[in-house]
Design a protein around this motif. Structure first.
Motif, short mmCIF file in Angstrom:
data_model
loop_
_atom_site.label_atom_id
_atom_site.label_comp_id
_atom_site.label_asym_id
_atom_site.label_seq_id
_atom_site.Cartn_x
_atom_site.Cartn_y
_atom_site.Cartn_z
N GLY A 174 29.78 44.97 42.61
CA GLY A 174 29.93 43.61 42.15
C GLY A 174 31.33 43.05 42.32
N VAL A 175 32.15 43.69 43.15
CA VAL A 175 33.51 43.23 43.41
C VAL A 175 33.48 42.16 44.51
N LYS A 176 34.22 41.07 44.32
CA LYS A 176 34.32 40.02 45.32
C LYS A 176 35.37 40.40 46.36
N ILE A 177 34.98 40.46 47.64
CA ILE A 177 35.91 40.76 48.73
C ILE A 177 36.20 39.48 49.50
N VAL A 178 37.48 39.16 49.65
CA VAL A 178 37.91 38.06 50.52
C VAL A 178 38.39 38.69 51.81
N ALA A 234 36.29 49.52 8.32
CA ALA A 234 35.49 50.30 9.28
C ALA A 234 36.21 51.60 9.60
N THR A 235 35.46 52.65 9.72
CA THR A 235 36.07 53.94 9.99
C THR A 235 36.36 54.15 11.47
N ASP A 236 35.65 53.40 12.33
CA ASP A 236 35.85 53.57 13.77
C ASP A 236 36.36 52.27 14.37
N ALA A 237 37.50 52.35 15.08
CA ALA A 237 38.02 51.17 15.76
C ALA A 237 37.15 50.88 16.97
N PRO A 238 37.00 49.59 17.35
CA PRO A 238 36.20 49.27 18.54
C PRO A 238 36.79 49.92 19.79
N VAL A 239 35.93 50.40 20.65
CA VAL A 239 36.37 51.07 21.87
C VAL A 239 36.62 50.04 22.97
N ALA A 240 37.82 50.06 23.55
CA ALA A 240 38.13 49.13 24.63
C ALA A 240 37.31 49.47 25.87
N THR A 241 36.82 48.47 26.52
CA THR A 241 36.04 48.70 27.73
C THR A 241 36.68 47.97 28.90
N ASP A 242 36.45 48.48 30.09
CA ASP A 242 36.97 47.83 31.29
C ASP A 242 36.23 46.52 31.50
N PRO A 243 36.91 45.52 32.06
CA PRO A 243 36.22 44.27 32.38
C PRO A 243 35.17 44.52 33.45
N PRO A 244 34.14 43.69 33.50
CA PRO A 244 33.12 43.88 34.53
C PRO A 244 33.71 43.74 35.92
N ALA A 245 33.09 44.43 36.88
CA ALA A 245 33.60 44.37 38.26
C ALA A 245 33.61 42.95 38.79
N GLU A 246 32.69 42.10 38.26
CA GLU A 246 32.62 40.72 38.73
C GLU A 246 33.92 39.96 38.48
N ALA A 247 34.77 40.50 37.59
CA ALA A 247 36.04 39.84 37.30
C ALA A 247 37.06 40.08 38.39
N PHE A 248 36.77 40.96 39.32
CA PHE A 248 37.75 41.37 40.31
C PHE A 248 37.55 40.65 41.65
N LYS A 249 38.65 40.16 42.19
CA LYS A 249 38.65 39.49 43.49
C LYS A 249 39.71 40.18 44.34
N VAL A 250 39.28 40.83 45.40
CA VAL A 250 40.15 41.71 46.18
C VAL A 250 40.23 41.21 47.62
N GLY A 251 41.42 41.10 48.15
CA GLY A 251 41.61 40.73 49.53
C GLY A 251 41.55 41.93 50.45
N TYR A 252 41.01 41.73 51.64
CA TYR A 252 40.95 42.81 52.63
C TYR A 252 41.39 42.27 53.99
#
Length: 347
Positions: free
Chosen positions: A85-89, A42-60
């Motif tokens: 879509g970020v989970k807030i604790v 393949a001439t083009d390497a796959p482009v890395a993407t950020d994980p979905p926001a749902e993967a994030f769990k953030v404390g507040y």
């Protein structure tokens, strides 16, 4: 109660971020990959993407949602997290040092990946960091110890200065800076935030009225709340001669409202000239309608989430974020409050 003093107030950012990249972003090569073929590469390497926001769990950790300014910050964080879509604790420290520590411990149990920390006591920062496992932390208004990778909040010196200038300018025009007392209402537990914000108010006032007479200056460590301000300002007014001007320079709107209530009870409201910080809805009508409330500094707490949520998402995606994420302040007076906040109540 804008440190972020402290109130506010740094860290080896790149190293910490690199060490705290979200594990959800990593991948493992499959062990049963098909054998190589003669097909063209393949001439083009796959482009890395950020994980979905749902993967994030953030404390507040909230400073205390009983305070109107803080509640606006909390609501803004939750609203922006919901959109992304970020989970807030959420955990409310309720202005209590021990509860803030318990919140940090709870966030560790909940296995959050990063922390938004708005707790009151700057000197508790190292203990809080240790309690939640030294997770990468964005401090809100108050410096939050060695795990802090960024500070989001006030440009405290600037915010203080613009309010002090407005109060000094008005008093200069009113009576050539004659006053009976200058009283600063502070919350010294927030450390650097308190010092910068209060120092800015004093410096701005002195630009127009000269160095404050030490015999007429009082610094009250009120702690940030309306009720405590009522008590301490009542005592201060009792010890201050009546009939002259009493300048109040308050670290937040809550203490300014307490000072106003104390003066009303004493029948001395007309003596006050108030400059405060925050410009949250609790003070809008006083700013618009009460001539003794000279000026306030807008911190726009209702916008904090629009800065914090994208920043913490970038942080968890392993991206570099700015060490200081500062809100843009504006001096608010009776002349511009209805332009900035059209929903201000009628007089």
């Amino acid at each position: 109660m804008r440190a972020p003093t402290s109130l506010a107030v740094l860290i080896g950012l790149a190293l910490i971020i690199g060490a705290c990249t979200n594990p959800a972003a990593s991948s493992t090569a499959p062990t049963n990959a098909p054998a190589a073929t003669d097909a063209p590469a393949a001439t083009d390497a796959p482009v890395a993407t950020d994980p979905p926001a749902e993967a994030f769990k953030v404390g507040y950790i909230s400073l205390g949602d009983s305070i109107p300014f803080v509640k606006l910050v909390s609501d803004s964080i939750q609203a922006e997290a919901d959109k992304a879509g970020v989970k807030i604790v959420f955990c409310d420290s309720e202005l209590d040092q021990a509860k803030a520590l318990a919140c940090a411990q709870q966030l560790k149990v909940q296995q959050v990946q990063a922390v938004l920390n708005f707790q009151l006591y700057a000197d508790s920062g190292p203990e809080i960091c240790e309690a939640h496992g030294n997770l990468p932390t964005i401090a809100i208004d108050i410096v939050q110890g060695p795990c802090q990778v960024a500070f989001m909040g006030a440009d405290n010196t600037f915010a203080g200065t613009v309010v002090g200038q407005e109060v000094g300018r008005q008093l200069k025009a009113e009576n050539d800076c004659s006053y009976e007392a200058v009283i600063t209402l502070e919350s010294k537990s927030v450390g650097e935030v308190n010092d910068k914000r209060t120092g800015g108010m004093i410096a701005g006032f002195e630009e127009f009225c000269g160095t404050i007479d030490p015999a007429k200056y009082r610094s009250l460590d009120v702690g940030g709340t309306t009720d405590a301000a009522i008590t301490q300002v009542s005592d201060a007014l009792s010890a201050t001669g009546s009939g002259g001007v009493v300048v109040i320079l308050s670290l937040n709107d809550d203490m300014g409202l307490g000072a106003l209530a104390a003066a009303r009870t004493a029948g001395r409201e007309e003596e006050l000239r108030i400059g405060a910080q925050g410009a949250d809805p609790s003070a809008w009508k006083e700013i618009a309608c009460n001539p003794v409330w000279v000026a306030d500094a807008a911190y726009f707490p209702e916008r904090y989430g629009t800065i914090l949520i994208p920043a913490v998402m970038d942080l968890l995606n392993g991206k570099t974020i700015e060490k200081e994420l500062l809100t843009k302040h504006e001096a608010i007076t009776k002349d511009n409050i209805r332009t900035v906040y059209p929903e201000t109540p009628a007089c």
